[in-house]
Write a protein that holds these residues in place. Sequence first.
Motif, mmCIF file in Angstrom:
data_model
loop_
_atom_site.group_PDB
_atom_site.id
_atom_site.type_symbol
_atom_site.label_atom_id
_atom_site.label_comp_id
_atom_site.label_asym_id
_atom_site.label_seq_id
_atom_site.Cartn_x
_atom_site.Cartn_y
_atom_site.Cartn_z
ATOM 1 N N GLU A 1 85.548 -13.412 21.175
ATOM 2 C CA GLU A 1 86.006 -12.739 19.961
ATOM 3 C C GLU A 1 87.469 -12.288 20.092
ATOM 4 O O GLU A 1 88.264 -12.411 19.145
ATOM 5 C CB GLU A 1 85.120 -11.525 19.661
ATOM 6 C CG GLU A 1 83.673 -11.870 19.345
ATOM 7 C CD GLU A 1 82.805 -12.019 20.594
ATOM 8 O OE1 GLU A 1 83.380 -12.123 21.715
ATOM 9 O OE2 GLU A 1 81.576 -12.060 20.461
ATOM 10 N N GLU B 1 90.719 -13.662 17.961
ATOM 11 C CA GLU B 1 91.547 -12.739 17.184
ATOM 12 C C GLU B 1 93.015 -12.878 17.553
ATOM 13 O O GLU B 1 93.893 -12.895 16.677
ATOM 14 C CB GLU B 1 91.070 -11.305 17.403
ATOM 15 C CG GLU B 1 91.859 -10.276 16.599
ATOM 16 C CD GLU B 1 91.360 -8.848 16.807
ATOM 17 O OE1 GLU B 1 92.154 -7.912 16.563
ATOM 18 O OE2 GLU B 1 90.198 -8.664 17.221
ATOM 19 N N SER C 1 82.813 -19.967 15.248
ATOM 20 C CA SER C 1 81.629 -20.508 14.566
ATOM 21 C C SER C 1 80.578 -20.830 15.612
ATOM 22 O O SER C 1 80.904 -21.164 16.760
ATOM 23 C CB SER C 1 81.986 -21.755 13.751
ATOM 24 O OG SER C 1 82.508 -22.763 14.586
ATOM 25 N N ASP D 1 79.040 -19.439 20.475
ATOM 26 C CA ASP D 1 80.150 -19.255 19.546
ATOM 27 C C ASP D 1 81.400 -19.939 20.091
ATOM 28 O O ASP D 1 81.802 -19.715 21.246
ATOM 29 C CB ASP D 1 80.427 -17.765 19.327
ATOM 30 C CG ASP D 1 79.303 -17.084 18.546
ATOM 31 O OD1 ASP D 1 78.503 -17.812 17.924
ATOM 32 O OD2 ASP D 1 79.229 -15.843 18.570
ATOM 33 N N PRO E 1 89.116 -18.574 13.600
ATOM 34 C CA PRO E 1 87.731 -18.117 13.422
ATOM 35 C C PRO E 1 86.809 -18.629 14.526
ATOM 36 O O PRO E 1 87.124 -19.596 15.227
ATOM 37 C CB PRO E 1 87.344 -18.746 12.068
ATOM 38 C CG PRO E 1 88.180 -19.984 11.986
ATOM 39 C CD PRO E 1 89.479 -19.655 12.663
ATOM 40 N N SER F 1 87.585 -22.031 16.715
ATOM 41 C CA SER F 1 87.925 -23.195 15.891
ATOM 42 C C SER F 1 88.931 -24.100 16.608
ATOM 43 O O SER F 1 89.974 -23.642 17.067
ATOM 44 C CB SER F 1 88.512 -22.733 14.552
ATOM 45 O OG SER F 1 88.892 -23.847 13.765
#
Length: 369
Positions: free
Chosen positions: A79, A83, A90, A119, A88, A122
Motif C-alpha cells: 500500500e 501511494e 488491485s 494485491d 492503484p 498497477s
Amino acid sequence: MNAEIIAVGSELLTPYRQDTNSLYLTEKLNELGVEVIFKAIVGDSRKNLVAAAEQALSRAEIVIVMGGLGPTEDDLTRESIAEALGLPLSRSPELVALLEKRFAARGYQMTANNLQQADVISGAIVLPNANGTAPGQWISGKYEGANRIVILLPGPPHELKALFEEQCLERLRSKLPPQFIATRMLRIAMIGESQCDTRVAPIYKRYPDVQTTILAGAGEIQLHLRKQDTSLEAAQERVDKLVEEIEEELDEFVVSDNGDSMEQIVGYYLQMRNATLATAESCTAGLVAQRITSVGGSSRYFLGGAVVYSNALKTAFADVPPEMIEQYGAVSREVAAALAEGIRRRCGLPSALVSPVSRVPPEEPWKSQ
C-alpha cells in the motif's frame, strides 16, 4: 546506476533483530556494478514508509524494499509503495487461486487477511516466491520524469535470497549499462588511525575517482578502495596503482593488500618456514589462540597453548618464576617474554628468539586500537 535499499519492520529498530538482508543485496548489486548510495530502516508506519519511498525514488535509480509483504495488519509495504508511486492496487485472481491452493495442499484453513498478499501494484510484474506465500513485485517506469526500478522483496532471508537470484538478477542485468566495481582492501597494523591517514591522505586525494574509506578495527586499520567504471580492467588498474603508492608509503605497516586477515598472514609465514606456534595467554584469555585457529588448516602449524590467568598458573604451566612476577608485575614485558619462552619449552617447539618489540608511536598507544 545506483540503488537504495529500504528494510521494513519495527522489529529492526529494536536491539533484538538485525538487518542482514541489505548486506547480501549490496554484495549482489556491487557484482552488477551498481553502487548502493543509501540504506534505510523504517518501522511499520504507512506515513513513514511512504516518505522514505518518495525520498528514495527522488535520488536512486533502483529502489529495493524488503519486508512488510505478509498478511498481517502491520504489513504495509504494498500500500505504501503504491501511494508513493501514485499507482492503484488491485487484487490478482491468479494469486488468490495460488494462495488457496498452497494452503489446501498443507491442510490449513486460509484466513481472509492472507488475501492482501494477492494485491498487486498497477503495472507490476509479479515475482513468484517458491519459499513463502508473499510474492515479490517488480515495477519499472518513470517517476517524476526519471527512469526508476522498484523491487519489493519478502523479508525472511531464505525467501529473499532465493527470489532475488531466481527472479531479479537477470532482469537487472538486462537493464543495466556495462559497469563494474573494482575493490581492494589493505590491512594495516602497529600504527594509529590518525597517523595512518596523515601519511596516506596526500596520496589518495590525487585519486578523486577512487572512493577511499578508512576504518579502525581491533588491532588494525582497514583501507577500503573502490572504483566504478565501464571497464573492469580500467577500474582495477586505477585501484591497483593507488594501492602501490600507499604500500610504498606505509611499507612494513601493511599486513595485507588483498583483504587477508592478520591471522591468515601469520599462517602463511609459518607454513612457508615450516614453523609451529604455541601460545600462553593471560589478559587475552585465549583470544590469540582463537584467532589463529579460526583459519582453516591451522592445525598444520598451531600446536596449542594455555590460558594462564592467575599468577600461580603462569608458574605451573609456563614456568614463569614467581619472583619475576613479583618484581616486574604480571602485566609486564619481562613476564610476557617468560610466558612465551616457557610455553615454547613445554610444547617442545624449537628454540626461538623471544623479543617483544613495539613500534607504536607514543602519542597513539597500541591499547587504544
